[in-house]
Scaffold this active site. Structure first.
Site, mmCIF file in Angstrom:
data_model
loop_
_atom_site.group_PDB
_atom_site.id
_atom_site.type_symbol
_atom_site.label_atom_id
_atom_site.label_comp_id
_atom_site.label_asym_id
_atom_site.label_seq_id
_atom_site.Cartn_x
_atom_site.Cartn_y
_atom_site.Cartn_z
ATOM 1 N N GLU A 35 0.857 -1.198 0.000
ATOM 2 C CA GLU A 35 0.000 0.000 0.000
ATOM 3 C C GLU A 35 0.887 1.239 0.000
ATOM 4 O O GLU A 35 1.779 1.381 0.829
ATOM 5 C CB GLU A 35 -0.938 -0.026 1.214
ATOM 6 C CG GLU A 35 -1.739 1.261 1.437
ATOM 7 C CD GLU A 35 -2.557 1.711 0.229
ATOM 8 O OE1 GLU A 35 -3.381 0.947 -0.271
ATOM 9 O OE2 GLU A 35 -2.353 2.876 -0.217
ATOM 10 N N GLY A 40 -6.923 0.886 4.001
ATOM 11 C CA GLY A 40 -8.340 1.269 3.904
ATOM 12 C C GLY A 40 -8.662 2.001 2.617
ATOM 13 O O GLY A 40 -9.829 2.153 2.256
ATOM 14 N N LYS A 52 -19.416 10.236 5.326
ATOM 15 C CA LYS A 52 -20.601 9.975 6.155
ATOM 16 C C LYS A 52 -20.463 10.653 7.523
ATOM 17 O O LYS A 52 -21.457 11.066 8.118
ATOM 18 C CB LYS A 52 -20.840 8.474 6.304
ATOM 19 C CG LYS A 52 -21.760 7.918 5.219
ATOM 20 C CD LYS A 52 -21.098 7.746 3.891
ATOM 21 C CE LYS A 52 -21.633 8.468 2.734
ATOM 22 N NZ LYS A 52 -20.872 8.234 1.478
ATOM 23 N N HIS A 444 -43.821 -3.239 13.942
ATOM 24 C CA HIS A 444 -44.561 -1.979 13.946
ATOM 25 C C HIS A 444 -44.153 -1.153 15.157
ATOM 26 O O HIS A 444 -43.996 -1.713 16.234
ATOM 27 C CB HIS A 444 -46.060 -2.281 13.994
ATOM 28 C CG HIS A 444 -46.903 -1.047 14.051
ATOM 29 N ND1 HIS A 444 -47.124 -0.255 12.935
ATOM 30 C CD2 HIS A 444 -47.554 -0.462 15.092
ATOM 31 C CE1 HIS A 444 -47.886 0.768 13.290
ATOM 32 N NE2 HIS A 444 -48.154 0.673 14.589
HETATM 33 P P1 FAD Z 1 -9.400 2.203 -3.348
HETATM 34 O O1 FAD Z 1 -10.237 2.313 -2.123
HETATM 35 O O2 FAD Z 1 -9.282 3.347 -4.245
HETATM 36 O O3 FAD Z 1 -7.977 1.697 -2.880
HETATM 37 C C1 FAD Z 1 -6.906 1.538 -3.739
HETATM 38 C C2 FAD Z 1 -5.632 1.593 -2.923
HETATM 39 O O4 FAD Z 1 -4.551 1.226 -3.758
HETATM 40 C C3 FAD Z 1 -5.304 2.993 -2.403
HETATM 41 O O5 FAD Z 1 -5.116 2.938 -1.002
HETATM 42 C C4 FAD Z 1 -4.020 3.385 -3.121
HETATM 43 O O6 FAD Z 1 -3.142 4.150 -2.308
HETATM 44 C C5 FAD Z 1 -3.440 2.016 -3.423
HETATM 45 N N1 FAD Z 1 -2.550 2.014 -4.589
HETATM 46 C C6 FAD Z 1 -2.821 2.443 -5.848
HETATM 47 N N2 FAD Z 1 -1.766 2.243 -6.646
HETATM 48 C C7 FAD Z 1 -0.805 1.672 -5.882
HETATM 49 C C8 FAD Z 1 0.520 1.219 -6.149
HETATM 50 N N3 FAD Z 1 1.044 1.293 -7.366
HETATM 51 N N4 FAD Z 1 1.218 0.696 -5.123
HETATM 52 C C9 FAD Z 1 0.690 0.589 -3.861
HETATM 53 N N5 FAD Z 1 -0.555 1.000 -3.573
HETATM 54 C C10 FAD Z 1 -1.291 1.518 -4.569
HETATM 55 N N6 FAD Z 1 -18.550 3.660 -1.985
HETATM 56 C C11 FAD Z 1 -19.544 3.060 -1.300
HETATM 57 O O7 FAD Z 1 -19.804 1.870 -1.502
HETATM 58 N N7 FAD Z 1 -20.280 3.758 -0.386
HETATM 59 C C12 FAD Z 1 -20.054 5.055 -0.115
HETATM 60 O O8 FAD Z 1 -20.733 5.654 0.727
HETATM 61 C C13 FAD Z 1 -19.009 5.710 -0.822
HETATM 62 N N8 FAD Z 1 -18.734 7.009 -0.599
HETATM 63 C C14 FAD Z 1 -17.691 7.602 -1.251
HETATM 64 C C15 FAD Z 1 -17.429 8.943 -0.997
HETATM 65 C C16 FAD Z 1 -16.397 9.573 -1.641
HETATM 66 C C17 FAD Z 1 -16.117 11.023 -1.349
HETATM 67 C C18 FAD Z 1 -15.588 8.837 -2.557
HETATM 68 C C19 FAD Z 1 -14.429 9.496 -3.229
HETATM 69 C C20 FAD Z 1 -15.850 7.508 -2.829
HETATM 70 C C21 FAD Z 1 -16.918 6.876 -2.180
HETATM 71 N N9 FAD Z 1 -17.230 5.553 -2.435
HETATM 72 C C22 FAD Z 1 -18.266 4.956 -1.767
HETATM 73 C C23 FAD Z 1 -16.482 4.739 -3.412
HETATM 74 C C24 FAD Z 1 -15.468 3.832 -2.683
HETATM 75 O O9 FAD Z 1 -14.576 4.645 -1.943
HETATM 76 C C25 FAD Z 1 -14.701 2.996 -3.714
HETATM 77 O O10 FAD Z 1 -15.609 2.265 -4.516
HETATM 78 C C26 FAD Z 1 -13.781 2.012 -3.014
HETATM 79 O O11 FAD Z 1 -12.856 2.672 -2.181
HETATM 80 C C27 FAD Z 1 -13.021 1.168 -4.053
HETATM 81 O O12 FAD Z 1 -12.180 0.268 -3.401
HETATM 82 P P2 FAD Z 1 -10.854 -0.281 -4.119
HETATM 83 O O13 FAD Z 1 -10.270 -1.250 -3.150
HETATM 84 O O14 FAD Z 1 -11.163 -0.738 -5.474
HETATM 85 O O15 FAD Z 1 -9.899 0.973 -4.294
HETATM 86 P P1 NAD Z 2 -21.039 10.397 -10.434
HETATM 87 O O1 NAD Z 2 -20.852 9.608 -11.650
HETATM 88 O O2 NAD Z 2 -21.930 9.871 -9.361
HETATM 89 O O3 NAD Z 2 -21.582 11.839 -10.791
HETATM 90 C C1 NAD Z 2 -20.922 12.675 -11.671
HETATM 91 C C2 NAD Z 2 -21.911 13.694 -12.188
HETATM 92 O O4 NAD Z 2 -21.191 14.696 -12.862
HETATM 93 C C3 NAD Z 2 -22.910 13.104 -13.175
HETATM 94 O O5 NAD Z 2 -24.225 13.458 -12.784
HETATM 95 C C4 NAD Z 2 -22.504 13.728 -14.510
HETATM 96 O O6 NAD Z 2 -23.605 13.929 -15.377
HETATM 97 C C5 NAD Z 2 -21.895 15.048 -14.058
HETATM 98 N N1 NAD Z 2 -20.903 15.622 -14.980
HETATM 99 C C6 NAD Z 2 -19.955 14.984 -15.702
HETATM 100 N N2 NAD Z 2 -19.199 15.883 -16.377
HETATM 101 C C7 NAD Z 2 -19.681 17.113 -16.062
HETATM 102 C C8 NAD Z 2 -19.317 18.441 -16.419
HETATM 103 N N3 NAD Z 2 -18.300 18.661 -17.230
HETATM 104 N N4 NAD Z 2 -20.029 19.457 -15.899
HETATM 105 C C9 NAD Z 2 -21.062 19.230 -15.052
HETATM 106 N N5 NAD Z 2 -21.455 17.987 -14.683
HETATM 107 C C10 NAD Z 2 -20.769 16.951 -15.167
HETATM 108 O O7 NAD Z 2 -19.547 10.678 -9.875
HETATM 109 P P2 NAD Z 2 -19.039 11.207 -8.473
HETATM 110 O O8 NAD Z 2 -20.114 11.926 -7.754
HETATM 111 O O9 NAD Z 2 -17.760 11.906 -8.768
HETATM 112 O O10 NAD Z 2 -18.707 9.864 -7.725
HETATM 113 C C11 NAD Z 2 -17.799 8.920 -8.287
HETATM 114 C C12 NAD Z 2 -18.157 7.526 -7.879
HETATM 115 O O11 NAD Z 2 -17.867 7.330 -6.497
HETATM 116 C C13 NAD Z 2 -19.638 7.207 -8.014
HETATM 117 O O12 NAD Z 2 -19.984 6.818 -9.309
HETATM 118 C C14 NAD Z 2 -19.783 6.078 -7.053
HETATM 119 O O13 NAD Z 2 -19.420 4.886 -7.692
HETATM 120 C C15 NAD Z 2 -18.791 6.403 -5.955
HETATM 121 N N6 NAD Z 2 -19.474 7.015 -4.781
HETATM 122 C C16 NAD Z 2 -20.436 6.301 -4.140
HETATM 123 C C17 NAD Z 2 -21.094 6.840 -3.057
HETATM 124 C C18 NAD Z 2 -22.132 6.021 -2.372
HETATM 125 O O14 NAD Z 2 -22.173 4.817 -2.595
HETATM 126 N N7 NAD Z 2 -22.963 6.613 -1.523
HETATM 127 C C19 NAD Z 2 -20.805 8.115 -2.632
HETATM 128 C C20 NAD Z 2 -19.838 8.838 -3.303
HETATM 129 C C21 NAD Z 2 -19.176 8.264 -4.371
#
Ligand code: FAD
Ligand code: NAD
Length: 465
Positions: A35, A40, A52, A444
């Protein structure tokens, strides 16, 4: 530094990678995880969990502001609250820190070796890692690529200065007076709503004709209504063109083609995420791609033997629970178990206000498959528990085959419905029919009763509407 040889090397300790490594370790596989950042990944450090935490703090603050303004019907009076965002962020950081240690602890308990540093393929079986103490070579029989995703940058609005991604938004220590959010999807609306509740004047600029375009219009209507009530201005069909020369102002092409200038203290760009496929030696491998993502089969196997890929780097939906499920399955496959991706549904929850949950097919999706469907919808305005929580906006909807009543999809929008996702996805995974849910006693008074009522409605046997 002595080379390491192992049966499994996992690159990336996000939800996909760390779950894969834990399961592999539990199964007795000699496992190493690399990592570059903190255990995480995105989810724990700058995604699911911190967002959250911020959403919860904003909700609490907003609730007290409304109690304080004397307009609430509950008879509660209080004085105006204050928000110290730097303390909120410190509290969020403590939660993140606890979870970082928790993940490291679980990996150690499973006897997984953790290597801190950036990994890069030399060839399909060898990876070099730049660690703090030098270059570490790791040889592995199997490699799982779990490098995740990163925010998409708009070419005309690069990150820097007032233009921030979700990562910086989750670390702000003061509430921006004026926040423009570019992209009205998951992140834009979850964080935009939170900042509006904390007192920011928020404008959302969305390119599509409506917010959350991935969901059907009926499902997003209560969210749009609440955005309006919170004073959030939503510009749909609008494109961000770039910063004005003077800075601090975003130029936008509005839906009607006119040009608007939006003054902003921060511009949060949330227009999607891209898979991390650079800087780890993809060129040293011969992997088939699926657009920008790594192509995988139903066993998370890539086009190269012994190389697997899981999580965001493999495509949509980019959700933590999908990555974790892929990680667990892949570990078992590497251990020799017969497994393949056979999930009926991946739930999706959007933590807006109100929350949105979807599992399986919407009525429109189901009709596209050319089966006749029955749809039952029950509004929270007819649910006693929702009334007692001032949570009457929204509904639960069940979609089933008309012939045998097999449930194909469930959708909900309403306060707190994220916790119903478990019941919904279990129903789909177990192959429930409308009668199974309708015949289950639901406690309920709970909002879950609306689930039972939605299935009763689809059967034409509704009781409370
Ligand atoms: P990541 O979590 O992106 O982890 C990848 C890891 O790989 C990172 O720690 C990175 O440092 C490491 N890495 C990359 N390249 C290398 C390398 N070459 N060498 C060593 N380490 C490396 N999803 C939900 O289901 N529910 C939510 O509520 C939700 N909320 C989100 C809110 C935000 C603001 C964002 C940005 C995302 C949210 N997501 C949510 C999406 C969720 O975070 C991702 O789908 C999830 O983290 C993907 O998991 P992953 O293991 O594929 O990758
Ligand atoms: P998103 O795909 O949910 O939303 C991106 C939005 O940006 C879309 O509605 C799209 O039409 C709009 N858009 C694209 N280009 C644009 C432009 N040039 N100008 C204005 N609007 C534009 O992407 P996100 O909100 O960045 O989140 C990324 C991913 O992270 C999500 O697809 C989801 O998989 C994950 N995520 C999940 C949760 C959750 O599960 N609660 C929360 C946050 C993020």
């Amino acid at each position: 530094m002595k080379d390491i040889s192992c049966k499994l090397l996992v690159i990336g300790a996000g939800p996909g990678g760390y779950v894969c490594a834990i399961r592999a370790g539990q199964l007795g596989i000699d496992t190493v995880i690399v990592e570059a950042g903190k255990p995480g990944g995105t989810c724990l450090n700058v995604g699911c969990i911190p967002s959250k935490a911020l959403i919860h703090a904003a909700e609490e603050y907003d609730r007290i502001v409304h109690l304080a303004n004397g307009r609430n019907p509950l008879g509660i009076r209080t004085t105006k609250p204050e928000l110290d965002l730097s303390q909120t962020i410190a509290w969020k950081d403590v939660i993140v820190g606890r979870l970082n240690s928790g993940v490291s602890g679980l990996l150690k308990k499973a006897k997984v070796k953790i290597v801190q540093g950036h990994a890069r393929f030399r060839d399909g079986k060898t990876v070099e890692v730049e660690t703090e103490t030098g270059r570490q070579i790791i040889r592995a029989e199997n490699v799982v690529i779990a490098t995740g995703s990163a925010p998409v940058e708009l070419p005309n609005l690069p990150f820097g200065g007032p233009v921030i991604s979700s990562t910086e938004a989750l670390a702000l220590t003061s509430v921006p007076e004026r926040l423009v959010v570019v992209g009205g999807g998951y992140i834009g609306l979850e964080l935009g709503t939170a900042f509006a509740k904390m007192g920011a004047k928020v404008t959302v600029v969305e390119a599509q004709p409506r917010i959350l375009p991935q969901y059907d219009a009926e499902l997003t209507r209560p969210v749009a209504k609440r955005l309006q009530a919170l004073g959030i201005e939503v510009m749909t069909g609008a494109k961000a063109m770039g910063l004005a020369k003077a800075g601090g102002t975003l130029l936008v092409e509005a839906g009607d083609g006119s040009e608007k200038s939006l003054a902003a203290d921060k511009i949060l760009v949330t227009v999607g995420r891209r898979p991390v496929t650079q800087e780890w030696g993809l060129d040293e491998l011969v992997l088939d791609m699926d657009g920008p993502f790594i192509r995988i089969d139903e066993r998370c196997q890539t086009s190269m033997r012994g190389i697997y890929a899981i999580g965001d780097v493999t495509g949509e939906p980019m959700l933590a629970h999908r990555a974790m499920a892929q990680g667990e399955m892949t570990a078992e496959i590497i251990a020799g178990h017969k497994r393949a991706w056979d999930k009926r549904s991946i739930p999706a929850v959007c933590f807006t206000d109100p929350e949105v949950v979807t599992v399986g097919l919407s009525p429109e999706d189901a009709r596209r498959t050319e089966v006749d469907v029955k749809v039952g919808q029950f509004p929270f305005s007819a649910n006693g528990r929702a009334m007692t929580k001032l949570a009457e906006d929204g509904f639960i909807r069940a979609v089933a085959r008309a012939d045998n009543h097999l449930v194909l999809g469930i959708q909900a929008v309403g306060q707190g419905v994220s916790e119903l996702a478990a019941a919904f996805v279990l129903a789909l995974e177990m192959g429930a029919r409308l009668e199974d849910i309708a015949g289950t006693i639901h406690a309920h008074p709970t909002q879950g009763e609306a689930f039972q009522e939605a299935t009763l409605k689809a059967l034409g046997q509704e009781l409370h509407i």
